[in-house]
Structure formats: structure tokens, C-alpha cells
Design a protein around this motif. Structure first.
Motif, short mmCIF file in Angstrom:
data_model
loop_
_atom_site.label_atom_id
_atom_site.label_comp_id
_atom_site.label_asym_id
_atom_site.label_seq_id
_atom_site.Cartn_x
_atom_site.Cartn_y
_atom_site.Cartn_z
N UNK B 327 0.83 -1.19 0.00
CA UNK B 327 0.00 0.00 0.00
C UNK B 327 0.88 1.26 0.00
N UNK B 328 1.93 1.23 0.80
CA UNK B 328 2.77 2.43 0.86
C UNK B 328 3.58 2.62 -0.44
N UNK B 329 3.88 1.51 -1.10
CA UNK B 329 4.56 1.64 -2.40
C UNK B 329 3.69 2.46 -3.34
N UNK B 330 2.38 2.14 -3.36
CA UNK B 330 1.46 2.88 -4.23
C UNK B 330 1.40 4.34 -3.81
N UNK B 331 1.18 4.56 -2.51
CA UNK B 331 0.97 5.93 -2.04
C UNK B 331 2.22 6.78 -2.24
N UNK B 332 3.37 6.20 -1.89
CA UNK B 332 4.61 6.97 -2.05
C UNK B 332 4.83 7.34 -3.50
N UNK B 333 4.53 6.40 -4.41
CA UNK B 333 4.72 6.69 -5.84
C UNK B 333 3.90 7.90 -6.24
N UNK B 334 2.65 7.96 -5.79
CA UNK B 334 1.79 9.07 -6.24
C UNK B 334 2.23 10.39 -5.63
N UNK B 335 2.39 10.44 -4.30
CA UNK B 335 2.69 11.78 -3.75
C UNK B 335 4.11 12.21 -4.04
N UNK B 336 5.06 11.26 -4.13
CA UNK B 336 6.44 11.69 -4.36
C UNK B 336 6.62 12.12 -5.82
N UNK B 337 5.97 11.44 -6.76
CA UNK B 337 6.07 11.87 -8.16
C UNK B 337 5.51 13.28 -8.31
#
Lengths: 109, 939
Positions: B327-337
Motif C-alpha cells: 500500500x505504501x509503495x502505491x501511495x509513495x509513488x503518487x505523492x512523491x512523483x
């Protein structure tokens, strides 16, 4: 006969090694040619020495010598020529560009 | 085949985009976008089945005998990553079009980016671990190209080199790990590996394998102590950072952890190694991020920290923790991008990334500011944004660990501490940049960016909010299938709700938010402290030390070995060979002489051998008189061909004889341009020093030859002898081996010959040499260069010699002869014309350009081989038949066409070498009978 061939290979190798350690290009090329002879004979000797039984298929022949080292050496001889030619051209080029024929190209001619 | 096409499409797009850039930047961008969408289309075909729980495997046989196939696999985890790679990749394509300035070559960017995208897709969709590793290395290489995109900048080059060195080292470790894993399981395919979890964990090699795999994952995912490459990679253009450091490159490491989670986790080693590394990285990254004044530096350390968080979740090892990690992989990808893209916009608009100068941008770009603030809130873990949900799960897992060990409470404490700093640096990102007074001395006056530059950020921010508010409706299906792919089993109970009651995790969130605010308020003394310790504890120092050390060591070694003196290097070479030979010798207790019966020694043979050896020694003794030495050398060569005659090798004898002629002519021509004598400049000691190794080498060679010659032989010769006639259709076994059994070898050898000839041609081009006017005894050269008797005789001989060579060529399959020998005979016959009649005269009467001859020869040989391929046989299989002529039975074999190719190459190469040297020769002393355009005729 085996001893003679071994001696010949040894002599050719020794001459070749001595000549490639010379300081001028032409003796080094001669030395490389010697080493080619020695290596070709050595490879050929891997098929052992057999007299009078060439690998030409013939119903009357009792046995044949090993054809494989011969095939390998045949191309090696031709490639060896190409290598000798290449090295001697390098030597000519070095002579033309550097004005001398020392192997390191830095001493006075 | 949709997975294969999905992976290949970006690679094809890369080539196309690089080519199409000349048509304008928009074309390249359209191609990149289209390639991304097309890859997505291929992926979508398998995605539906994956959501239904199926695992798609596609296989292409590659090297079946070695058990290597190209195998692709699509399951939940692969699907999630492929979606992120393509989705965020598409947004980056759009964003980059507006980010780069007109001077930047966009075609190159899109080419590199698509290469990287294809490598990442291959990595996450691989079923075979070796194949996965190949794509892993490809991502390292393509990210190197991307990071060094602005290669005119030193920091970009250094950053790229460091990233490549660190991840490349990790890749090497991973290779070791994968090989061990394959050894343990007995297969490199994931299906087999994932089914062998118990066997792997119980294996004695488990720990070394685990450590190696983890080094691979940790270097890629920038985990402590390998994290330092990531901040240095920030020299890349921001679209690259946004792509590499949010969804792709650094996620490859955690992807590997997730991929092998079912088989590697569940042991104490895994828990401590992975969990502790993650925890240390989490805390360290969060703390350092706060003190970075560079906008991208802050984001880089925040990325390190979040990767630590994900790593730690996998380290904890419970199914729920793994789910939270995904789940954090998904979330980090969106907000960090989106944050990287926002940072890129700010950099683009203000011309700097220094947060001490960028202040108060709210007044210039409120819209961008709002987007960035939402993404930063998600990064801080503020409720209603997606980062909060996965962080809550993470906090809950940390609390779960607390009860397991003594001092276990340290884990939630450390995690909360990191959470406090995460809030503080997010706050700094927002407050410093958009508020906090007025901008300081900006290079440009900022304003809102172009419309389409904001769209990618908007999309990502919308995802952050939607997932944050309605997780069950949005992300749940994808998360479920991805987590099932990680666990390879049933999912744990989980509830992606915003409100879970007053759990410990909620209190940790509250403490983090409040504490983060407090830390940010009290930041000034902390910054002062940070400035004082700045650069003192940097892991990259160790890297620098290592790199400098390696360079110093190699420089030292090569300075010792390569002194620029050929003689000394050759001496070392000979001595090492002697040493190696002697070491082998001493290790054996075998007698030198073997049991094979010896051939009788005849008087004639002994005398001839003695003569040969004496001649060889004479060459050495007389080597200062170069012409004499050369003539004696020719005699030695003839002696060698006699040896071949005696010992049943007629083909070799013929070859050696004709090569000897050509070699001596060649060396004679060359000698004309070299000094005729060698000066005596070596000292006596020098001669002795060279003589010793020479004699030792000769003795060694003789002993070795003797040892072999006196031993009985076991050879594969019988097969060739038995199959020569039925299989190859020829009675000359040597020739059949050359043109049929080992025809591929011969093709390679004539190619080498052709290349050598062309190389020599290139060297002679424009070479100006002057020969001596007199010979070494001071006599003038004979004015009659081409004696009439010799010229006439040689002209008469030419047709006869050519006839002989054709005869030798045609009979070669059955009697001694063949393409090599016939070619050399033809060459000698033609060279005789040049010698007797002069280069210019002969050149005018023969087709001058020899390159086509070589080319046609190679073409014929290759086409013969391809012919058998077309008919369904392996390359260079020969076919033969007999036709009846009035003169008798005549055999026609495809191998003869091959031999014709050999013949043409040998003729062309030999003549090319000698004639061009001859032309140089003629040019050096123009004579009366020479046509003025002798050299021109050749062109």
C-alpha cells in the motif's frame, strides 16, 4: 623421430623468443614468424607422428593419421601470414611516423 | 504473447523516438506517449485475468538445452508495478515536454526514458530470475544514461557514475544470490522458487544467499549504508528524478523484497537484517531531509526515509505488514512523483532550488502551491490523504513488534520520532517555499507554469485525495490482487478505513503531527547545529575513499607492469609463461616419456632435422644482416613443409610452401624500407639475460612436445574419418573438415583474413616511405628493373599456373588441395607478374580494385551457409551429388561453392596486401617505365 621433432619445436621456440626480445622491429617480426612455425608444428604434433598414412579416404588404406589437427593448422598457417603481414606493416608505419625502427619508437634512429 | 510485446514496445519506441526527434520535439513526445499507451494496451489484455486471480506465464524457447527460456509472468505484484511504471511514465512524458528548454535534445531524453521503461517492465514481468537480473542491470545502465542526461555538467556525470557503481555492485551481489538460490531450488523460475520456501529457509546456504540478495535490493532501494547515491543522482533533470525516485528505479529493490517475500521471510535473519536496515534508513533519512536547503535534496532524503519505511514493513514479516508495504509503495509513488514535479515547476519558474531564497511563492503561483501542499500533506501522513492510511497501518505494525522483544518499545518510539521529522520536513517544504516572507534575489520572476505541465501533477494529487478519502472504493481491488501476488496465499483481514477508533497508531499519528509542528517552530537552533556538523558523517566519504583507493592501486599496478618498454613487458610475459608451466610440471609425479612406440630414426631424417635446426640458429646469429636472416628464415619455412610431407600431411605441406613464398616476398618488400642492418646496441649481459629465458622456453616446448608425442592418443578423429565420405561427400578429410564439419570456423577465419587485409590497406593509405638509393654495400640498384627473359617467361607461365590452381581448387574435396592452397597459388602466380613486369605494367592489365573480390568471396561463403539454413538444415550443412560427364564421374558439392568463397578471399587478401605495398614501393622511386597514374589506376 619424435625426439627430433621435439628438438626442432624447441629450437624454433628458443629462436623465436630470443628474437622477439630484440629492440628493433624487423628481428621481432622474424621472431614472431619463428613462433608461428613452432606453434603450428606443436599443434600438428598433437595428432602424433604417422608416416605414409595421409587422411585421404581410400578402401585400400589400413589406417589414417588424425585429420583434425591438420585442419586446424592449415587455417592457422594462413592466419599466421595475415598476422605477419599486419605486424610488418605496423613496423613500416612506425618507421614512417617516428623516423626509426625501435620497438618503443622513442630512441634516435 | 501480450507480455512479450508489452516489454518490447518501449524498446522499439526508444529507437523510433531517437530517430523521430529530427522531425521536432513534439513528434518525439507523441511517439513516447504512444509507445507507453501501446505497452499499456498489451498489458490490459492480461490484466483482467490477473484480477480474477490467474497468473499468466508466457514462454519463448531460447536455449532449451541449457534450460534457459525467455519467460514472462504477470501476477498481482507484477501488474501493480507495470501499472505504476506505465501510468507515471505517461505523465512524465507529458510533463517533460514542457520541462526541457529548446536547447535540450528531447529525442535523447525520450529514447533513454523508454529504454528505462522497457527495462523496468521486463524486470517486474520476469518469471526467470536470470532474466530478471538482466533487466535489473539494464535499469542500472539506462538510469545511468538518464541521470547523466546533462552530461556537460560535472555533478551529473559524477552522480550518474556513483549511481552506476553502487547499483552495479549490488547487481553483482544479486547475481551471486540468484545463482545460490537457483542452486538451492534447482530452477531459476519463480513458480518453482516460490513453491520451495521451506526448503530454501532450511538450507545451509540460506544466510549467504539472503545477504547477497539483500545487498542487491538495498543498493537499488538506497538503504543505509548504500543510500548516498540517491541524493547525488538529483543532478538529473527533474522528470528523471520524478520517474526514477518515485515509482521505478528505487522501487525495484523493494519489488525484489516483495517478490521473494514468501520464500525468504519468516526467519530471524530476515527480520533483523531487513527490519533493522529499514528502521535505520527511515530515521536517518527523515532527520537529514529536514536540514537540506535544496528542494530536491529534501525530497531525495525523504524518499530514502520512505523506502526505509517500506523495507521495514517487509522486514516485520507479518502478512498485514507486507500488505501495508504494498500500500505504501502505491501511495509513495503518487505523492512523491507529484512533489518532484512540483519542485521541477518551482525550479523551472524561479531558476533556483535553494529554499533559503525561494519564499512566498503563494503570491505568484497559488494553484501550483495548492497542489504541492496536498501532496506534502500526504507525505506527512495527514488524515484524508493517502499517506495517512498506509502510515497508520505501519504504526500499528510497529506497535505489534513492541511486545515481541525486550526493549521492543524502542521500535514504536523510533518510528514516531521519524514520523515527527517527516511532518517537520513536509511543513518546511510547504511553509518555506510558499510562505515565509518574500523571495530573496530570484533569477526569474515566477508565475504559473504552462497548462499541460500542471496536468500530470493534478492527476496524481487527485489520486492522493481519492485514495485518502475513499480507499475501499478506489485502491482496494488493486491492493488486494497485488498483496495476494506478494503473499502467494490468502490475504489477511484488513480494513482500509480512516477511522479505527482510539488505537495506539492514532496516538502516534497525533504525536507525530504535533511534534512535527513543534520541531519546525524550533528549527533555527537545529539548523545552526546541522550547519556545524554538515558533511562530517557522510557515507559517500567511504565510497570516495574506496574509489580513490581502487584507482590508486590500479594505477600503481599498471605503472609497474606497463613501463612503455615492449622488451621488458615481453620478458615478463615469457617468464610468467615459464613459471606457470613449471608450476604445473612440479605438481605431477608422471614420467616425462610415455609408452607409445617410437618411429625409427633414419639417417636422412636426422640430417635434415639437424640442418633445419642449424639454419634456425643461424638466423639468430646472423639476424643483424637482415637480408641473409630473411633468406635463411625462408629455408626454415621450407623445412617445416618437408616435415608435413613426411608425416602424412600433404595439404599442410602445400599450404606452408605457398605461404612461405608469399611471406618472404612480403618481408623482402618491407625490408626495402627498413634499415638493412640491425645496430649492435644490447650489452653482453642483456644478451645473456634474453638467452636464458629463450633457451628455457625452447626446452619447455621441446619437453612438452616430447611428452605428448610419446603418449598414446585418444582422438575424435575416427568420427571425422568415418563420416567424411558418407556425410561430407569428399575423400580428403582435412578439406571436408574445413568446408563442412567445421565450416563455421573457416568462415570466421577467412573473415579475419579479410579484415587483416583491409586493416593493412588502411595503414598503407597515404603512407610516404623512402627507400635507400644503394644497397647495404654501397652499390647502386640494377637499372634493368624488369629483365626481358624473366618477364617473358613469367607471362608464359601465368596461364599454366592458373590452370594448376583451378585444378587444385576443384580436386580439393577429394585430393590434397582446396580453396586455401589454390588461392595462394593464384596469388603467387599473379605476384610473379608484378615482380617480373613491374607493378604499373601489371596493374594496368588486371582488375585493379581487389575489395570486391574479398567481398564476393565472403558473400559466396556466407550464402552457401544460409542456403542450407533456408532448406531447413543447420548453417553450412553441405549437400552433394554426382553427375556423369563424358570424361567421367564428377562430383558436385555445395561445399565447393564454399571453397570458392575461401579461394576468392585468399586471393583478394593476399594480393591486396602485397600489391599495395608494391605500389608504395614504386612511388618511392619513380622510374622510366612507370605510368604516371599508377596509383590512380587503383582508385
Amino acid at each position: 623421430m619424435e625426439a627430433l621433432l621435439a628438438l626442432i619445436i624447441g629450437t624454433l621456440t628458443a629462436c623465436g623468443v630470443y628474437l622477439i626480445l630484440r629492440a628493433r622491429t624487423f628481428p621481432v617480426v622474424l621472431g614472431l614468424t619463428f613462433l608461428s612455425y613452432a606453434v603450428n608444428l606443436f599443434l600438428f604434433a598433437m595428432g602424433r607422428l604417422v608416416v605414409g598414412r595421409p587422411p585421404l579416404i581410400d578402401p585400400s588404406a589400413a589406417a589414417y593419421t588424425d585429420p583434425l589437427p591438420q585442419a586446424l593448422v592449415l587455417t592457422a598457417i594462413v592466419i599466421g601470414f595475415a598476422m605477419t603481414a599486419f605486424v610488418i606493416m605496423l613496423a613500416l608505419k612506425a618507421r614512417a611516423e617516428l623516423g626509426n625502427d625501435h620497438v618503443d619508437g622513442m630512441h634516435e634512429p | 504473447m501480450q507480455l512479450v510485446f508489452c516489454v518490447i514496445t518501449p524498446f522499439l519506441g526508444a529507437a523510433l523516438a531517437a530517430w523521430a526527434a529530427r522531425l521536432g520535439p513534439n513528434v518525439a513526445a507523441w511517439i513516447a506517449g504512444a509507445a507507453t499507451l501501446a505497452a499499456g494496451g498489451w498489458l490490459a489484455q492480461g490484466a483482467m485475468d490477473t484480477f480474477a486471480g490467474a497468473t499468466l506465464v508466457e514462454r519463448i524457447a531460447w536455449m532449451p538445452t541449457a534450460g534457459l527460456d525467455l519467460v514472462f509472468r504477470l501476477d498481482g505484484l507484477g501488474l501493480l508495478f507495470a501499472l505504476m511504471i506505465l501510468g507515471i511514465g505517461f505523465l512524465i512524458v507529458l510533463y517533460a515536454r514542457y520541462y526541457f528548454s529548446p536547447q535540450d535534445p528531447l529525442g535523447r531524453f525520450y529514447c533513454f526514458m523508454l529504454l528505462f521503461m522497457g527495462s523496468m517492465l521486463g524486470l517486474v514481468l520476469s518469471e526467470n530470475l536470470i532474466q530478471l537480473l538482466i533487466f535489473w542491470e539494464l535499469t542500472s545502465l539506462s538510469s545511468f544514461l538518464l541521470i547523466s542526461y546533462w552530461h556537460q555538467r560535472a555533478e551529473a556525470r559524477n552522480g550518474a557514475r556513483m549511481a552506476l557503481a553502487v547499483t552495479g555492485m549490488g547487481g553483482l551481489a544479486l547475481l551471486g544470490g540468484v545463482l545460490l538460490l537457483g542452486e538451492i531450488v534447482g530452477s531459476y523460475e519463480l513458480s518453482a522458487v516460490l513453491a520451495a520456501g521451506d526448503r530454501i529457509r532450511a538450507h545451509p546456504l540460506y544466510l549467504p544467499m539472503l545477504v547477497l540478495v539483500l545487498i542487491g535490493a538495498f543498493t537499488k532501494s538506497a538503504q543505509f549504508p548504500f543510500h548516498f547515491w540517491l541524493p547525488n543522482a538529483m543532478a538529473a533533470p527533474t522528470p528523471v528524478s520524478a520517474y526514477l525516485h518515485s515509482a521505478t528505479m528505487v522501487k525495484a529493490g523493494v519489488f525484489l523484497l516483495a517478490r521473494l517475500f514468501p520464500v525468504l521471510s519468516g526467519t530471524a535473519e530476515w527480520f533483523w537484517l531487513v527490519g533493522l536496515t529499514g528502521l535505520v534508513t527511515l530515521v536517518m533519512g527523515a532527520v537529514i531531509a529536514l536540514f537540506k536547503h535544496d528542494l530536491k535534496g529534501l525530497l531525495a532524503y525523504s524518499t530514502i526515509s520512505h523506502l526505509g519505511l517500506i523495507t521495514m514493513l517487509f522486514g516485520i514479516g507479518t502478512p498485514l505488514a507486507a500488505l501495508a508495504g504494498v500500500f505504501h509503495i502505491i501511495n509513495h509513488a503518487t505523492f512523491k512523483a507529484s512533489l518532484f514535479m512540483a519542485a521541477g515547476i518551482i525550479d523551472h519558474e524561479t531558476g533556483t532550488r535553494d529554499m533559503r531564497r525561494i519564499n512566498g511563492l503563494w503570491g505568484y503561483m497559488p494553484y501550483t502551491a495548492t497542489l504541492a501542499m496536498v501532496a506534502a500533506a500526504a507525505m506527512a501522513g495527514v488524515p484524508l490523504f493517502n499517506g495517512f492510511l498506509s502510515k497508520e497501518l505501519f504504526f500499528a505494525e510497529a506497535v505489534g513488534v513492541a511486545g515481541l522483544y525486550r526493549f521492543g518499545w524502542l521500535v514504536p518510539a523510533a518510528v514516531t520520532f521519524a514520523g515527527i521529522f517527516a511532518v517537520a520536513y513536509s511543513l518546511r517544504f510547504v511553509h518555506d517555499v510558499f510562505f515565509n516572507g518574500k523571495p530573496v534575489d530570484l533569477p526569474r520572476t515566477p508565475h504559473e507554469p504552462p497548462r499541460w505541465m500542471k496536468v500530470p501533477v493534478e492527476v496524481l494529487v487527485a489520486i492522493c485525495i481519492l485514495v485518502g478519502i475513499l480507499p475501499a472504493l478506489t485502491v482496494e481491488p488493486l491492493l488486494a490482487v497485488a498483496a495476494a501476488g506478494v503473499l502467494q496465499g490468502p490475504l489477511p483481514d484488513h480494513d482500509l478505513a480512516i477511522w479505527h477508533g482510539f488505537s495506539p497508531a492514532l496516538w502516534m499519528s497525533v504525536i507525530a503531527l504535533a511534534g512535527g509542528g513543534l520541531v519546525y517552530l524550533g528549527r533555527r537552533p537545529l539548523f545552526a547545529l546541522a550547519d556545524r556538523v554538515e558533511g562530517r558523517f557522510e557515507a559517500r566519504r567511504g565510497y570516495d575513499w574506496l574509489v580513490t583507493g581502487v584507482f590508486t592501486l590500479t594505477a600503481w599496478v599498471s605503472a609497474r607492469l606497463d613501463t612503455g618498454a615492449l622488451q621488458r613487458m615481453l620478458l615478463w610475459f615469457v617468464l610468467s609463461a615459464l613459471l606457470l608451466g613449471l608450476t604445473g610440471w612440479w605438481g605431477q609425479a608422471v614420467p616425462l616419456t610415455g609408452p607409445r612406440p617410437l618411429l625409427p630414426v633414419g639417417l636422412a631424417g636426422s640430417l635434415a632435422a639437424l640442418g633445419l635446426m642449424i639454419t634456425a640458429v643461424l638466423v639468430v646469429v646472423l639476424h643483424r644482416q637482415r637480408l641473409t636472416a630473411l633468406i635463411l628464415l625462408g629455408a626454415v619455412g621450407l623445412g617445416c613443409s618437408l616435415i608435413f610431407v613426411v608425416f602424412s600431411a600433404p595439404d599442410l605441406a602445400l599450404t606452408q610452401l605457398s605461404v612461405e613464398v608469399v611471406t618472404v616476398i612480403l618481408l623482402l618488400l618491407a625490408l626495402y624500407f627498413l634499415p638493412q642492418t640491425t645496430p649492435a646496441e644490447s650489452s653482453r649481459i642483456r644478451h645473456g639475460r634474453d638467452l636464458l629465458p629463450a633457451v628455457a622456453a625452447g626446452g619447455g616446448a621441446a619437453a612438452l612436445a616430447w611428452a605428448v608425442l610419446t603418449r598414446p592418443q585418444a582422438s575424435i578423429a575416427d568420427w571425422f574419418l568415418a563420416n567424411s565420405l558418407p556425410g561430407g561427400g569428399g575423400t580428403n578429410v582435412v578439406n571436408v573438415i574445413l568446408v563442412d564439419f567445421r565450416g563455421y570456423d573457416t568462415l570466421g577465419e577467412i573473415t579475419v583474413l579479410a579484415l587483416a587485409a583491409l586493416g593493412i590497406y588502411a595503414m598503407l593509405e597515404g603512407l610516404q616511405l623512402t627507400g635507400p638509393a644503394r644497397d647495404d654495400q654501397g652499390r647502386r640498384w640494377d637499372p634493368d628493373l624488369h629483365p626481358a627473359i624473366m618477364a617473358s617467361l613469367v607471362r608464359l607461365l601465368l596461364p599454366l599456373a592458373l590452370l594448376v590452381s583451378v585444378y587444385i581448387l576443384l580436386r580439393g574435396h577429394n585430393q590434397p588441395g582446396g580453396g586455401f592452397i589454390a588461392g595462394l597459388i593464384t596469388a603467387v602466380a599473379l605476384i610473379m607478374q608484378y615482380l617480373a613486369n613491374g607493378v604499373a605494367w601489371t596493374h594496368a592489365r588486371l582488375p585493379g580494385d581487389l575489395h570486391p573480390l574479398i567481398g564476393v568471396g565472403l558473400l559466396i561463403a556466407t550464402l552457401t551457409g544460409l542456403g542450407s539454413l533456408v532448406l531447413g538444415y543447420p548453417f553450412l550443412t553441405s549437400a552433394f551429388t554426382h553427375i556423369h560427364w563424358p570424361l567421367g564421374d564428377f562430383e558436385l558439392a555445395s561445399a565447393m561453392a564454399f571453397d570458392l568463397g575461401v579461394y576468392l578471399v585468399v586471393v583478394g587478401a593476399t594480393l591486396l596486401i602485397l600489391i599495395h605495398l608494391g605500389l608504395v614501393h614504386d612511388a618511392s622511386h619513380p622510374s622510366a617505365d612507370q605510368a604516371p597514374d599508377a596509383r590512380g589506376a587503383d582508385r
